[in-house]
Design a protein around this motif. Structure first.
Motif, mmCIF file in Angstrom:
data_model
loop_
_atom_site.group_PDB
_atom_site.id
_atom_site.type_symbol
_atom_site.label_atom_id
_atom_site.label_comp_id
_atom_site.label_asym_id
_atom_site.label_seq_id
_atom_site.Cartn_x
_atom_site.Cartn_y
_atom_site.Cartn_z
ATOM 1 N N SER A 178 0.820 -1.203 0.000
ATOM 2 C CA SER A 178 0.000 0.000 0.000
ATOM 3 C C SER A 178 0.857 1.258 0.000
ATOM 4 C CB SER A 178 -0.927 0.019 1.228
ATOM 5 O OG SER A 178 -1.729 1.188 1.212
ATOM 6 N N LEU A 179 0.561 2.167 -0.921
ATOM 7 C CA LEU A 179 1.198 3.484 -0.971
ATOM 8 C C LEU A 179 0.348 4.431 -0.133
ATOM 9 C CD1 LEU A 179 1.946 3.528 -4.812
ATOM 10 C CD2 LEU A 179 3.450 2.776 -2.954
ATOM 11 N N SER A 183 -5.536 10.212 2.601
ATOM 12 C CA SER A 183 -6.848 9.923 2.033
ATOM 13 C C SER A 183 -6.638 8.988 0.845
ATOM 14 C CB SER A 183 -7.562 11.197 1.583
ATOM 15 O OG SER A 183 -7.039 11.659 0.354
ATOM 16 N N GLU A 184 -7.743 8.677 0.159
ATOM 17 C CA GLU A 184 -7.656 7.775 -0.990
ATOM 18 C C GLU A 184 -7.671 8.547 -2.308
ATOM 19 O OE1 GLU A 184 -10.211 7.479 1.377
ATOM 20 O OE2 GLU A 184 -8.857 6.224 2.574
ATOM 21 N N ASP A 219 -5.413 5.330 2.765
ATOM 22 C CA ASP A 219 -5.025 5.667 4.125
ATOM 23 C C ASP A 219 -4.754 4.373 4.896
ATOM 24 O OD1 ASP A 219 -7.437 4.625 5.117
ATOM 25 O OD2 ASP A 219 -8.335 6.574 5.474
ATOM 26 N N LEU A 220 -4.324 4.509 6.128
ATOM 27 C CA LEU A 220 -3.907 3.339 6.906
ATOM 28 C C LEU A 220 -5.061 2.358 7.127
ATOM 29 C CD1 LEU A 220 -1.476 2.108 8.388
ATOM 30 C CD2 LEU A 220 -2.304 3.237 10.453
ATOM 31 N N LYS A 221 -6.242 2.899 7.450
ATOM 32 C CA LYS A 221 -7.374 2.021 7.757
ATOM 33 C C LYS A 221 -7.855 1.275 6.522
ATOM 34 C CE LYS A 221 -10.479 2.817 10.823
ATOM 35 N NZ LYS A 221 -11.619 3.389 11.597
ATOM 36 N N THR A 222 -7.943 1.953 5.405
ATOM 37 C CA THR A 222 -8.404 1.256 4.200
ATOM 38 C C THR A 222 -7.339 0.289 3.683
ATOM 39 O OG1 THR A 222 -7.719 3.185 2.889
ATOM 40 C CG2 THR A 222 -10.046 3.003 3.464
ATOM 41 N N ALA A 244 2.436 -4.724 3.400
ATOM 42 C CA ALA A 244 3.478 -3.710 3.555
ATOM 43 C C ALA A 244 2.931 -2.322 3.267
ATOM 44 C CB ALA A 244 4.657 -4.009 2.626
ATOM 45 N N LEU A 245 3.468 -1.346 3.992
ATOM 46 C CA LEU A 245 3.072 0.050 3.854
ATOM 47 C C LEU A 245 4.284 0.870 3.440
ATOM 48 C CD1 LEU A 245 1.169 0.393 7.273
ATOM 49 C CD2 LEU A 245 0.246 -0.454 5.098
#
Length: 306
Positions: A178-179, A183-184, A219-222, A244-245
């Protein structure tokens, strides 16, 4: 290879391999570094090369017991110890470099020396973290919490490359990367870096980083919560199950790291990537267990660094 799901499994995997990685340890005169190295010696996945501070080590029972797997390199100062340890990596006499009781700046000066250092020209130095967070069903990897303040697009591409490879090292066949953003939505006016996330996603589709799935901005939650993703009505191939983030900057990455360790009591391990060999560069506040896990992290990555 089965997926490694926690640090205990990582250590078990390394022990079963029966291969000891050679670790050049710079000035291991502090208790937590000695604990980490001694435990890794007992678990059977390292050979220790102590550079400097021999008098602080050689009489300790843990090291007397493992003497056949230990060598010493004399150094008159910490700076000399750093230079000699880096030289061992350059000469392929050590597979991992580890910081003991020496200033980070002094060790990095040796690591980054243009003539005698271990960062090849054109490579990007960055920091990778592996974590086990209570409540998250698998290990979560992230970058960068310690090195690059504001990554350029080119640096971010390399961060994606390194973190994807680390996931592969852990047996994750198709890691979900995840990048991260707040927000998305792409926000070029205030967050121009998000405009090039699409290029990284496309490189992922073309196989530039090996098997993986990349999406963002998220975002982190999504990224990590399927329910949150569904409530927002967002379609993402990560499905709220990121492995991975990739954080947008060091501030976001560092705050995340400190938050999960302080409030969630997460277990973590970290290392520098991009160098000729993994570099274990623990913070003064890291626990002895964190330093041990970081050695294990570097050991599984060492085969694929060169």
């Amino acid at each position: 290879m089965e997926t490694i799901k926690n640090f205990d499994q990582l250590v078990s995997h390394l022990s079963q391999q029966g291969q000891r990685k050679r670790v050049a340890v710079v000035c291991a005169s502090d208790e937590s570094t000695q604990y980490a190295v001694a435990r890794a010696l007992r678990e059977g996945f390292i050979e220790a090369i102590f550079v400097g501070c021999k008098e602080d080590i050689e009489t300790k029972p843990d090291f007397i017991e493992m003497a056949e797997h230990i060598t010493y390199v004399e150094a008159e100062s910490r700076l000399e110890a750093a230079n000699k340890a880096v030289e061992l990596v350059r000469e392929q006499k050590a597979d991992i470099l580890m910081k003991g009781l020496i200033n980070t700046d002094d060790l990095l000066h040796a690591v980054l020396n243009k003539e005698h250092g271990i960062l090849p020209k054109g490579r990007v130095l960055t920091h990778l973290t592996a974590s086990c967070i209570p409540g998250y069903p698998k290990m979560l990897f992230f970058t960068d919490a310690a090195v690059i303040p504001y990554p350029t697009h080119e640096q971010r591409v390399e961060q994606v490359r390194y973190i994807t490879k680390l996931c592969h090292d852990f047996g994750i066949s198709i890691p979900k990367i995840s990048l991260i953003h707040c927000s998305e939505k792409v926000g070029g006016k205030f967050f121009p870096f998000t405009e090039r996330y699409a290029e990284i996603i496309e490189e992922g589709r073309k196989g530039t980083f090996g098997p993986c799935v990349i999406d963002g901005p998220l975002d982190l939650k999504t990224s990590c919560c399927k329910e949150s993703l569904e409530k927002k009505g967002i379609a993402s191939p990560l499905e709220g199950e990121a492995d991975a983030l990739v954080f947008p900057d060091i501030e976001a990455g560092n705050v995340f790291y400190k938050t999960i360790t302080l409030f969630s009591k997460a277990e973590t391990a970290g290392m520098l990537a991009g160098t000729m060999a993994p570099v274990v560069l623990p913070s003064r506040s890291d626990s002895k267990t964190c330093k041990f896990c970081s050695l294990a992290l570097a050991a599984i990555n060492a085969n694929s660094t060169k």
